[in-house]
Design a protein around this motif. Structure first.
Motif, mmCIF file in Angstrom:
data_model
loop_
_atom_site.group_PDB
_atom_site.id
_atom_site.type_symbol
_atom_site.label_atom_id
_atom_site.label_comp_id
_atom_site.label_asym_id
_atom_site.label_seq_id
_atom_site.Cartn_x
_atom_site.Cartn_y
_atom_site.Cartn_z
ATOM 1 N N THR A 3 11.232 2.550 -22.289
ATOM 2 C CA THR A 3 11.126 1.129 -21.991
ATOM 3 C C THR A 3 11.474 0.901 -20.525
ATOM 4 O O THR A 3 12.465 1.415 -20.026
ATOM 5 N N THR A 4 10.641 0.108 -19.850
ATOM 6 C CA THR A 4 10.857 -0.166 -18.432
ATOM 7 C C THR A 4 10.801 -1.663 -18.163
ATOM 8 O O THR A 4 10.365 -2.451 -19.006
ATOM 9 N N ILE A 5 11.253 -2.048 -16.978
ATOM 10 C CA ILE A 5 11.106 -3.419 -16.493
ATOM 11 C C ILE A 5 9.776 -3.500 -15.736
ATOM 12 O O ILE A 5 9.603 -2.817 -14.728
ATOM 13 N N GLU A 38 9.405 -9.065 -22.726
ATOM 14 C CA GLU A 38 9.475 -7.701 -22.195
ATOM 15 C C GLU A 38 10.897 -7.353 -21.740
ATOM 16 O O GLU A 38 11.375 -6.236 -21.958
ATOM 17 N N PHE A 42 13.581 -4.455 -23.288
ATOM 18 C CA PHE A 42 14.386 -3.523 -22.490
ATOM 19 C C PHE A 42 15.850 -3.617 -22.904
ATOM 20 O O PHE A 42 16.510 -2.597 -23.137
ATOM 21 N N GLU A 45 16.613 -2.023 -26.165
ATOM 22 C CA GLU A 45 16.664 -0.564 -26.041
ATOM 23 C C GLU A 45 18.025 -0.125 -25.480
ATOM 24 O O GLU A 45 18.597 0.873 -25.941
ATOM 25 N N ILE A 194 16.505 2.834 -17.129
ATOM 26 C CA ILE A 194 17.241 2.669 -18.382
ATOM 27 C C ILE A 194 18.242 3.808 -18.586
ATOM 28 O O ILE A 194 19.345 3.598 -19.096
#
Length: 227
Positions: A3-5, A38, A42, A45, A194
């Motif tokens: 998971t990313t920004i 979104e 993140f 997660e 992350i």
């Protein structure tokens, strides 16, 4: 896939900074909702990762709407995303925070932002008796490389009832016991972000374990928690 920004989070927040009014925001609300989702994914997660090495009972993603009632700044919207993670009380103390903001103003933070007067007095009394364990935590290489030293506010002089010449007066004078780690925009958008967040939060544990022990015992080391 980690998971990313997404980059569009920063793009939207930069636009909001230039157009911080209700008409613009309402026009772009569908875009905001997608971005908010979104960011929340993140943070969820991060919540899951934290619970692999800690006990977190609550994630709170703060609303974008500002409370302007008592503020000189009347802009209706924040230009960042903030999220906190609460450890399971009363046994575990401290908390984690993630702040996502463009222009290299993102950061993560941990510790005790606003301890109540009873907790603050208990912490200060512990340092008055023995500050060595805290010094050792701060000096430990992995810890210091990630978090550095305490941030936050301190009194200008000794708190009432404490000796201003005490060797631990630098710790005793503190009103906040927090650590902050800054990130650039590129670092936040990286697929490794992350993992860096989780690694940093994992490294804070010696401090949290120490403070949790202090805040759940009296000055004789006897537990104050109800069995």
């Amino acid at each position: 896939m980690e998971t990313t920004i997404p980059k569009r989070v920063f793009t939207f927040l930069k636009q909001l900074e230039k157009n911080n009014d209700r008409d613009w925001f309402n026009e772009h609300k569908p875009e905001f909702k997608a971005i908010e989702k979104e960011v929340k994914a993140f943070n969820k997660e991060v919540f899951e990762l934290l619970n692999k090495h800690d006990q977190i009972d609550k994630l709170k993603q703060f609303r974008i709407y500002r409370d302007v009632r008592f503020s000189k700044n009347k802009q209706p919207y924040k230009t960042h995303f903030g999220c906190s993670f609460n450890r399971v009380k009363p046994n575990l103390r401290g908390g984690y925070y993630i702040h996502i903001q463009p222009n290299n103003e993102s950061f993560i933070a941990t510790g005790f932002w606003d301890p109540n007067k009873e907790d603050l007095l208990r912490i200060r009394k512990e340092f008055e008796i023995d500050d060595q364990e805290m010094r050792d935590i701060l000096k430990e290489k992995t810890f210091s490389n990630i978090w550095g030293d305490f941030k936050g506010d301190s009194l200008k002089t000794a708190p009432k009832g404490f000796d201003k010449e005490h060797p631990a007066i630098d710790l005793i004078r503190r009103k906040q016991y927090i650590f902050i780690k800054q990130f650039t925009d590129d670092q936040v958008l990286s697929k490794h972000f992350i993992d860096e967040v989780d690694t940093a939060f994992k490294a804070i544990r010696p401090f949290f374990d120490y403070m949790s022990d202090v805040l759940t015992t009296d000055l004789n080391g006897v537990s104050i928690l109800n069995d």
